[in-house]
Design a protein around this motif. Structure first.
Motif, PDB file in Angstrom:
ATOM      1  N   GLU A  43       0.062   4.944  -1.112  1.00  0.00           N
ATOM      2  CA  GLU A  43       1.378   5.270  -0.563  1.00  0.00           C
ATOM      3  C   GLU A  43       2.497   4.687  -1.427  1.00  0.00           C
ATOM      4  O   GLU A  43       3.533   5.342  -1.633  1.00  0.00           O
ATOM      5  N   GLU A  52       1.054   7.330   9.688  1.00  0.00           N
ATOM      6  CA  GLU A  52       1.680   6.471  10.678  1.00  0.00           C
ATOM      7  C   GLU A  52       0.577   5.712  11.399  1.00  0.00           C
ATOM      8  O   GLU A  52      -0.327   6.316  11.979  1.00  0.00           O
ATOM      9  N   THR A  61       1.904  11.788   8.531  1.00  0.00           N
ATOM     10  CA  THR A  61       3.315  12.134   8.471  1.00  0.00           C
ATOM     11  C   THR A  61       3.441  13.559   7.942  1.00  0.00           C
ATOM     12  O   THR A  61       2.458  14.176   7.513  1.00  0.00           O
TER      13      THR A  61
END
Length: 270
Positions: A43, A52, A61
């Motif tokens: 990420e 999430e 997401t």
């Protein structure tokens, strides 16, 4: 941004599909802590949140949904590249064919390939998605009936497949010289679409009076005495073809000459 690794993509896909870090780690054969660290590192490299996380659940997401689709495509493309590279090294040609498609031609092609002429070793994979088999690298060439447009494929026409309807040998119409399409459609057990099953299974069902179906005339060699093939007037003939993607031209060129020779032998002389 540094280039992402396929391992990272596979980790993300496992988590995204299970929405559970422990299950994904078990599926991948690793423990959860390094998987969690790998996803957090991914990420950071991508620059946006992909998942999430709460104490109760994991959700994708909007960016994660998009990234999942792209990751699947990348991993599938990598698998395809590996399959194609291995096939090129083996000098082996794999033919995709639908059950009951060109049964008189396929054995001849395989027999010719078994002779090893020009280094051609020929395998076959049976599938109901011949074009998909070409696209994912499962097969180099497809033996198929061309019933629809095939954009992006190169074709070698092998000859027409005249339609015949399969009937039990004792059926009242089995000895007719031909049937019209309307007569066939009115028969009990008629199915307009070929069932997704092997030819032998279809023949058995026809013999038992549980199926009436239209196929190509080349199935005659496989029917035995319990089923008759009656020509159908008004049903469009299909063209039996070999099909391949442009990047498989080398493999195709090794087999098309063999196919043409096989078809020449099968064509009756005047």
């Amino acid at each position: 941004m540094n280039q992402l690794e396929t391992r990272e993509l596979a980790y993300f896909v496992a988590v995204a599909e299970t929405l559970h870090f422990s299950q994904a780690a078990e599926q991948l054969g690793i423990t959860q802590p390094p998987l969690s660290r790998a996803i957090a590192h991914l990420e950071r490299r991508v620059g946006v949140p992909l998942l999430e996380r709460t104490t109760r659940q994991v959700r994708l997401t909007a960016a994660g949904e998009v990234f999942l689709t792209e990751c699947r495509a990348i991993l599938a493309a990598m698998d395809t590249a590996v399959r194609k590279a291995r096939k090129a090294a083996e000098q082996r040609v794999t033919i995709a064919a639908r059950p009951a498609s060109g049964p008189g031609v396929l054995p001849a092609l395989l027999a010719a390939g078994a002779d090893g002429a020009d280094g051609v070793l020929t395998d076959v994979v049976f599938t109901y998605d011949e074009i998909g088999a070409l696209q994912d690298g499962t097969a180099d060439i497809a033996l198929m009936c061309q019933t629809v447009a095939t954009p992006g494929l190169e074709l070698l026409e092998l000859g027409p497949e005249e339609p015949v309807v399969l009937l039990p040998a004792g059926h009242p119409l089995a000895d007719r010289p031909f049937l019209t399409l309307a007569e066939v459609e009115a028969l009990a057990g008629y199915e307009a679409q070929l069932p997704n099953e092997p030819l032998d299974t279809m023949v058995d069902r026809v013999a038992l009076g549980r199926l009436v179906v239209v196929v190509g005339e080349s199935v005659r060699d496989r029917l035995g005495g319990s089923v008759r093939a009656v020509p159908v007037h008004g049903y469009p003939a299909t063209q039996l073809v070999l099909a391949w993607l442009p990047d498989a031209h080398s493999a195709a060129s090794r087999l098309t000459a063999t196919a043409q020779a096989v078809m020449a032998e099968r064509t009756p002389r005047p």
